[in-house]
Write an enzyme that holds these catalytic residues in place. Structure first.
Site, PDB file in Angstrom:
ATOM      1  N   ASN A  36       1.117   4.596  -2.450  1.00 35.14           N
ATOM      2  CA  ASN A  36       0.935   5.946  -1.916  1.00 35.14           C
ATOM      3  C   ASN A  36       2.146   6.830  -2.177  1.00 35.14           C
ATOM      4  O   ASN A  36       2.008   8.001  -2.532  1.00 35.14           O
ATOM      5  CB  ASN A  36       0.657   5.891  -0.409  1.00 35.14           C
ATOM      6  CG  ASN A  36      -0.724   5.383  -0.088  1.00 35.14           C
ATOM      7  OD1 ASN A  36      -1.559   5.199  -0.954  1.00 35.14           O
ATOM      8  ND2 ASN A  36      -0.956   5.120   1.182  1.00 35.14           N
ATOM      9  N   LYS A  83       0.827  -1.206   0.000  1.00 27.66           N
ATOM     10  CA  LYS A  83       0.000   0.000   0.000  1.00 27.66           C
ATOM     11  C   LYS A  83       0.860   1.254   0.000  1.00 27.66           C
ATOM     12  O   LYS A  83       0.606   2.206  -0.740  1.00 27.66           O
ATOM     13  CB  LYS A  83      -0.935  -0.021   1.216  1.00 27.66           C
ATOM     14  CG  LYS A  83      -1.788   1.216   1.400  1.00 27.66           C
ATOM     15  CD  LYS A  83      -2.941   1.278   0.434  1.00 27.66           C
ATOM     16  CE  LYS A  83      -3.754   2.541   0.521  1.00 27.66           C
ATOM     17  NZ  LYS A  83      -4.736   2.594   1.568  1.00 27.66           N
TER      18      LYS A  83
END
Length: 191
Positions: free
Chosen positions: A151, A147
């Site tokens: 990002n 993740k």
């Protein structure tokens, strides 16, 4: 729903939807909800305060000053209460205090020590019963880095170009830049 947690009292699970910089000051909200075995699931992006809890080796129990300054978060939310959570929900800030959910209902969870615990099983089943996806992973830190990799690459590029992920990747230069940023993030994760 209430703005007074003392009306609710102790619960088995607390799902935090706060920004990580609010954890150190959320004790007054959190404490009325806790009993000896209450688990705290912090739905956050980035490296959590409990990151080195439950690991062996030279970093076992290490505190990361930037996410747990002076141990302030650990004092409010002891790492042994934590269940890791990686959020895959797309939202946008529509107005002050108004967040619109666009897509995504996956909340991957896992124990910091890598065990497949009863508490993660119970929480996952409750989330699934509520219509959400909640896989339990033994290596939740790997999911955190997956993740984070997205990002690190897409968030600043999207802010700078005012483009979506798809818009950035439509262009060869955009795809190459994203790949380089993700590659560097992987090097940091491995280190």
């Amino acid at each position: 729903a209430t703005d007074d947690p003392s009306e609710i009292g102790p619960v088995d699970f607390v799902f935090l939807g706060l920004k990580a910089n609010s954890y150190a000051t959320c004790g007054d909200l959190l404490n009325p909800l806790l009993h000896d075995d209450t688990a705290v699931i912090a739905a956050q992006n980035g490296i959590p305060w409990w990151y080195f809890h439950g690991v062996d080796g030279p970093y076992a129990g290490r505190q990361i000053e930037t996410v747990d300054p002076g141990g302030a978060v650990t004092r409010v939310i002891p790492p042994e209460r934590a269940i890791g959570c990686v959020v895959y929900a797309g939202t946008e800030l529509e107005a002050p205090g108004v967040v619109r959910h666009l897509e995504g209902t996956r909340f991957t969870i896992g124990e910091p020590d890598g065990t497949l615990s009863e508490r993660t099983r119970v929480f996952s089943e409750a989330m699934i019963e509520g219509g959400l996806k909640c896989p339990v992973e033994s290596e939740v830190r790997e999911e955190i880095w997956v993740k984070l990799m997205g990002n690190v690459a897409f968030n600043p590029l999207s802010a700078l170009t005012r483009s979506t992920m798809a818009g950035i990747c439509r262009h060869d230069n955009g795809r190459q830049l994203v790949a380089r940023m993700m590659s560097e993030t992987l090097e940091i994760a491995e280190a």
